[in-house]
Design a protein around this motif. Sequence first.
Motif, short mmCIF file in Angstrom:
data_model
loop_
_atom_site.label_atom_id
_atom_site.label_comp_id
_atom_site.label_asym_id
_atom_site.label_seq_id
_atom_site.Cartn_x
_atom_site.Cartn_y
_atom_site.Cartn_z
N ILE A 1 0.88 -1.17 0.00
CA ILE A 1 0.00 0.00 0.00
C ILE A 1 0.91 1.21 0.00
O ILE A 1 1.64 1.46 0.97
CB ILE A 1 -0.93 0.02 1.22
N THR A 2 0.92 1.96 -1.08
CA THR A 2 1.90 3.03 -1.26
C THR A 2 1.30 4.40 -1.01
O THR A 2 0.10 4.63 -1.19
CB THR A 2 2.48 2.99 -2.69
N ASN A 3 2.18 5.33 -0.60
CA ASN A 3 1.84 6.76 -0.47
C ASN A 3 0.61 7.01 0.40
O ASN A 3 -0.17 7.92 0.14
CB ASN A 3 1.60 7.38 -1.85
N VAL A 4 0.44 6.21 1.43
CA VAL A 4 -0.76 6.29 2.25
C VAL A 4 -0.48 7.06 3.54
O VAL A 4 0.67 7.10 4.02
CB VAL A 4 -1.29 4.87 2.56
N THR A 5 -1.52 7.64 4.11
CA THR A 5 -1.42 8.27 5.43
C THR A 5 -1.89 7.27 6.47
O THR A 5 -3.02 6.80 6.42
CB THR A 5 -2.27 9.55 5.50
N ILE A 6 -0.99 6.96 7.40
CA ILE A 6 -1.31 5.99 8.46
C ILE A 6 -1.84 6.73 9.68
O ILE A 6 -1.28 7.76 10.10
CB ILE A 6 -0.06 5.17 8.85
N ALA A 7 -2.90 6.22 10.26
CA ALA A 7 -3.40 6.74 11.54
C ALA A 7 -2.70 6.00 12.67
O ALA A 7 -2.93 4.80 12.86
CB ALA A 7 -4.91 6.56 11.63
N ASP A 8 -1.82 6.70 13.37
CA ASP A 8 -1.16 6.13 14.55
C ASP A 8 -2.11 6.33 15.72
O ASP A 8 -2.17 7.40 16.32
CB ASP A 8 0.17 6.84 14.81
N LYS B 1 6.54 -4.60 6.92
CA LYS B 1 7.42 -3.44 6.83
C LYS B 1 6.59 -2.18 6.64
O LYS B 1 5.56 -2.19 5.95
CB LYS B 1 8.39 -3.58 5.67
N ILE B 2 7.04 -1.08 7.25
CA ILE B 2 6.46 0.24 7.03
C ILE B 2 7.61 1.20 6.82
O ILE B 2 8.53 1.26 7.64
CB ILE B 2 5.61 0.71 8.23
N GLN B 3 7.58 1.95 5.71
CA GLN B 3 8.68 2.89 5.48
C GLN B 3 8.20 4.05 4.62
O GLN B 3 7.18 3.96 3.91
CB GLN B 3 9.87 2.20 4.82
N SER B 4 8.93 5.14 4.71
CA SER B 4 8.65 6.31 3.89
C SER B 4 9.67 6.38 2.77
O SER B 4 10.65 5.62 2.74
CB SER B 4 8.72 7.58 4.75
N THR C 1 -3.39 -1.77 15.93
CA THR C 1 -2.61 -0.65 15.41
C THR C 1 -2.01 -1.06 14.07
O THR C 1 -1.93 -2.25 13.76
CB THR C 1 -1.46 -0.23 16.35
N VAL C 2 -1.61 -0.07 13.29
CA VAL C 2 -0.88 -0.34 12.04
C VAL C 2 0.59 -0.40 12.40
O VAL C 2 1.29 0.62 12.45
CB VAL C 2 -1.16 0.74 10.98
N SER C 3 1.08 -1.59 12.70
CA SER C 3 2.44 -1.77 13.21
C SER C 3 3.06 -3.04 12.63
O SER C 3 2.35 -4.03 12.38
CB SER C 3 2.44 -1.90 14.76
N VAL C 4 4.37 -3.00 12.46
CA VAL C 4 5.08 -4.17 11.95
C VAL C 4 4.93 -5.34 12.91
O VAL C 4 5.06 -5.18 14.13
CB VAL C 4 6.58 -3.84 11.75
N GLY C 5 4.62 -6.50 12.36
CA GLY C 5 4.46 -7.71 13.15
C GLY C 5 3.03 -8.00 13.55
O GLY C 5 2.74 -9.11 14.01
#
Length: 578
Positions: free
Chosen positions: A24-31, A52-55, A427-431
């Motif tokens: 999912i590219t160029n998205v805004t994540i709600a932390d 993975k989550i990266q900018s 949450t939107v988190s790795v793992g």
Amino acid sequence: MRNKLLFTVLFLVFAYPLFAQTYITNVTIADVEKQKLVPNQTVLITRDLISKIQSGKVKIPEDAVVIDGKGKYLLPGLTDAHVHFFQNGGLYTRPDVINLRSEVPYEKEMKLAHQTMEDKLKRYLQNGITNVIDVGASYSYLKQREAFKNKDNVPSIYMTGPLLTTYEPKAYENLKDEAPFSLVKTVDDGIKMVQEQLPYHPDFIKIWYIVGADGLETEASARKNLPIIKSIIDEAHRNNLKVAVHATERITAQLAVENGCDFLVHSVDDEIVKDDFVQLLKKNKTILCPTLEVFNGYENTLGQKLKISDHELQTADPFQLGTLLDLRHLSDTVLVNKYKAHMNSEKEVARMTKVNTISSENLKKLSDAGVLIATGTDAGNIGTLHASSYLNEVIAMQKSGMSNWKIIQASTINGAKILNKENEFGTVSVGKKANLILLDANPVDTIENLSKIDRVINNGVVFNPESIIEETPLALVQRQLNAYNLRNIEAFLEPYAEDVEIYTYPDKLTGKGKAQMRKNYAAMFEKVPNLHCELLGRIVQGNIVIDKERVQFGKEIVEAVAIYHIENNKIKKVYFVD
């Protein structure tokens, strides 16, 4: 042994890219934990996990699935922390509240609840709800939930067994495995009934802490039954099970929490709570599910003052929604008029206004103080439809004064915390599990945007929400009938094709196109009093639905047959037979 372990690790390392991957590219994540939006992120989903989550710029394999998230918002999947699958949400689902078994036998209603459980689950997923918590089921539902384990097209299900209670409505006696209640008369009963549930592997235990049925005043009744409540809580905890308690009075909620309750499943609605109560919940880390809307469902249905939103008309089970309007034509007019008069009486309206005000003020006070709040609907009760009622609940929470961020937390991470699952989802988190919703608009700005869903991702599988529930000719026809009876012109026209044709049987064309329909029906909805269509019979043959109807226009009642032809999931032709 060491070589075998090394081989396994190497296999996983080299096989990792072979697993199905979604970007999912160029998205805004709600932390949701830090209450902030993180823009321009790429989220990699491998199998059913966020890997993975990266900018910045990301190299994407040619065989990967890519979802462009530009202008969209990625949130954890939602949790409805209070549902009941043994209840359908329609008019006939609570014979202890209104006895309509002469119209629909309760045995038929129970059977229907089982038959439509998968449909209910799919509707939850369609609404972005990837976890549901049934706080009061039965042994038969604990068995049935096994059929939905590890299925990607339904939410994860967490469930109690029957409600342990010191009061059992007569309508639910002697139902065996279908019984949603287990009557507890003594401390020993409480311990025994917890133990009886263990072989069915409930996720927790639920207590229905009802007071006053024994003729005593509220506090006296609560304290009389407290030893039983405590015995249930203690036995559940001994077996590593949390306990949810239905307690709507301040004293029952207080006593339950003091004695170890983990999860309060309703608001206190009889008085504004004081600071010592607030601190008690914080100290004990008790989670509260306010269920602000459920009682309004009863009031509005039985009082015949329903206002159904376009969202519910579009996403609810149309057949259960349709039953909510049946009071307009049921034969037992004495019973129907009795309920209508009571629900609309000055005394009852004042009582419900007070209950709603107290519940809202208490929610604001508890939320502001840092008590954990979890969003739940109590879906299945009369007028609280499965899945579609979630939006009404979050809107009510917002009106109480909760911030949108806190509502989002209540709908995601706090739901996970109920069962200590916050390390698995929420949450939107790795793992964590790739149970996510991709929204077209920012819910921090407007909480209603939680319903503007572009994609639902469950166990790593990506769904277009429109594809989760199969459209059928029968559902289309029922939706337009519901909207007709609610005089909602936009919802009425939604199931029709733009170039729909209206005929007088067999072949006289009397109208064509939605514009003409809008003109004709909008005027009728606005001007005709006592407009109501009762379905007398229905035949479905392929893409054709034939309805026999009794229609009331003011004082005039006519019977007719309508023949609906469906093409490409829209009503293309209608033939009226006088």
